[in-house]
Scaffold this motif. Structure first.
Motif, PDB file in Angstrom:
ATOM      1  N   GLU A 177      45.382 -27.223  29.142  1.00 10.85           N
ATOM      2  CA  GLU A 177      44.105 -27.814  29.549  1.00 10.85           C
ATOM      3  C   GLU A 177      43.127 -26.730  30.018  1.00 10.85           C
ATOM      4  O   GLU A 177      41.909 -26.870  29.878  1.00 10.85           O
ATOM      5  CB  GLU A 177      44.343 -28.833  30.663  1.00 10.85           C
ATOM      6  N   LYS A 178      43.665 -25.641  30.539  1.00 11.68           N
ATOM      7  CA  LYS A 178      42.826 -24.534  31.000  1.00 11.68           C
ATOM      8  C   LYS A 178      42.132 -23.806  29.847  1.00 11.68           C
ATOM      9  O   LYS A 178      41.230 -23.000  30.075  1.00 11.68           O
ATOM     10  CB  LYS A 178      43.666 -23.545  31.798  1.00 11.68           C
ATOM     11  N   GLN A 179      42.590 -24.070  28.631  1.00 10.46           N
ATOM     12  CA  GLN A 179      42.029 -23.397  27.458  1.00 10.46           C
ATOM     13  C   GLN A 179      40.870 -24.170  26.829  1.00 10.46           C
ATOM     14  O   GLN A 179      40.424 -23.839  25.735  1.00 10.46           O
ATOM     15  CB  GLN A 179      43.129 -23.189  26.406  1.00 10.46           C
ATOM     16  N   GLY A 193      50.172 -26.398  30.259  1.00 11.94           N
ATOM     17  CA  GLY A 193      48.970 -25.892  30.908  1.00 11.94           C
ATOM     18  C   GLY A 193      47.833 -25.518  29.983  1.00 11.94           C
ATOM     19  O   GLY A 193      46.928 -24.768  30.384  1.00 11.94           O
TER      20      GLY A 193
END
Length: 288
Positions: free
Chosen positions: A137-139, A135
């Motif tokens: 990608e949220k960063q 996850g």
């Protein structure tokens, strides 16, 4: 002694020059046959396996240093290319340089170059998809790229020659620096010292080499001639390859640039990933 250093430098520099110019010209000539816009469209597809293969091919035909990959990464992210695929390119591009791999083959042997290419490619794919799965990608920050222009494909002999001259101006000096450092190590650093302190197969030498390499901004073109001398003098292959991968895969200037497009958690994950890639590679060279 200084005359011997100069003679060794000239010998190494001439060998590297012949290899670098010849291979760079051939690669630039072949790049004209590969449409970059088509590769970008392939990267935008969702099939993970084909996307990973295309990302590795794109990394191979666009060999950048760790800092030079950042504008391309931003452009790919803005084009909505799958996050894991972009990460594969980010890890692989500084490491899969066809000219440097050819020089590595000539200086360190076909087996070393083949294992290096296979290991770095496979680990780039694994780590890229692992970061996506976790996850990260949220960063990614929302960054608008300005002033970036994709280069057109090189076409024909003259264009390939022009690109080779440009590469000579940007990359070749690093080869000469590496040749100079290698010549000094060859004649001034005692073989006994290297074999005593760096020649063993202690497992901890590999992670130490990774930690040393990550903050440094050293191109592979600089490390290849240095590595040849260190290995010839008795340094273990594992730490040498680890140092090459970690120093080429990350650097303090690159981390500063990554911080402008990634949040802190992803930057930390990137550093850990480069450490793991270089460390695992070094241990694999011990085993193989």
């Amino acid at each position: 002694m200084w005359m011997e250093i100069i003679k060794n430098f000239i010998s190494i520099a001439l060998e590297l020059t012949f290899l670098f110019v010849g291979i760079s010209f051939i690669v630039n000539l072949l790049q004209g046959l590969i449409p970059h816009d088509k590769i970008k469209r392939l990267l935008e597809r969702n099939n993970p396996l084909s996307g990973a293969m295309v990302a590795l091919v794109f990394a191979f035909i666009t060999p950048f240093c760790s800092c030079s990959t950042i504008p391309v990464v931003v452009n790919l992210l803005n084009s909505k290319v799958r996050f894991g695929i972009v990460m594969i390119f980010l890890f692989a591009s500084p490491l899969l340089d066809p000219a440097i791999i050819t020089i590595m083959t000539a200086l360190l042997g076909v087996k070393v170059a083949a294992i290096y290419t296979l290991v770095t490619a496979v680990l780039s794919v694994i780590i890229g998809f692992a970061l996506e799965k976790m996850g990260f990608e949220k960063q990614v920050k929302q960054v608008v790229m300005t002033g970036y222009k994709e280069s057109a494909n090189s076409r024909g002999f003259n264009a390939a020659l022009k690109e080779t001259i440009i590469m000579m101006k940007t990359v070749y000096p690093y080869l000469l620096v590496g040749a100079a450092i290698g010549s000094v190590i060859h004649d001034l650093v005692p073989t006994e010292w290297i074999t005593t302190y760096l020649g063993g197969d202690q497992w901890w030498m590999v992670p130490v080499a990774a930690i040393i390499g990550i903050p440094l901004y050293i191109r592979l073109s600089t490390m290849i001639p240095i590595s040849q001398i260190l290995i010839a003098k008795g340094m273990a292959l594992g730490p040498v390859m680890t140092l090459m991968i970690s120093s080429a895969g990350a650097s303090l200037p690159e981390l500063a640039l990554l911080h402008s497009i990634f949040r802190k958690k992803l930057v930390v994950a990137f550093v850990i990933s480069v450490f793991m890639m270089s460390t695992l590679s070094g241990w694999l060279f011990y085993i193989i």
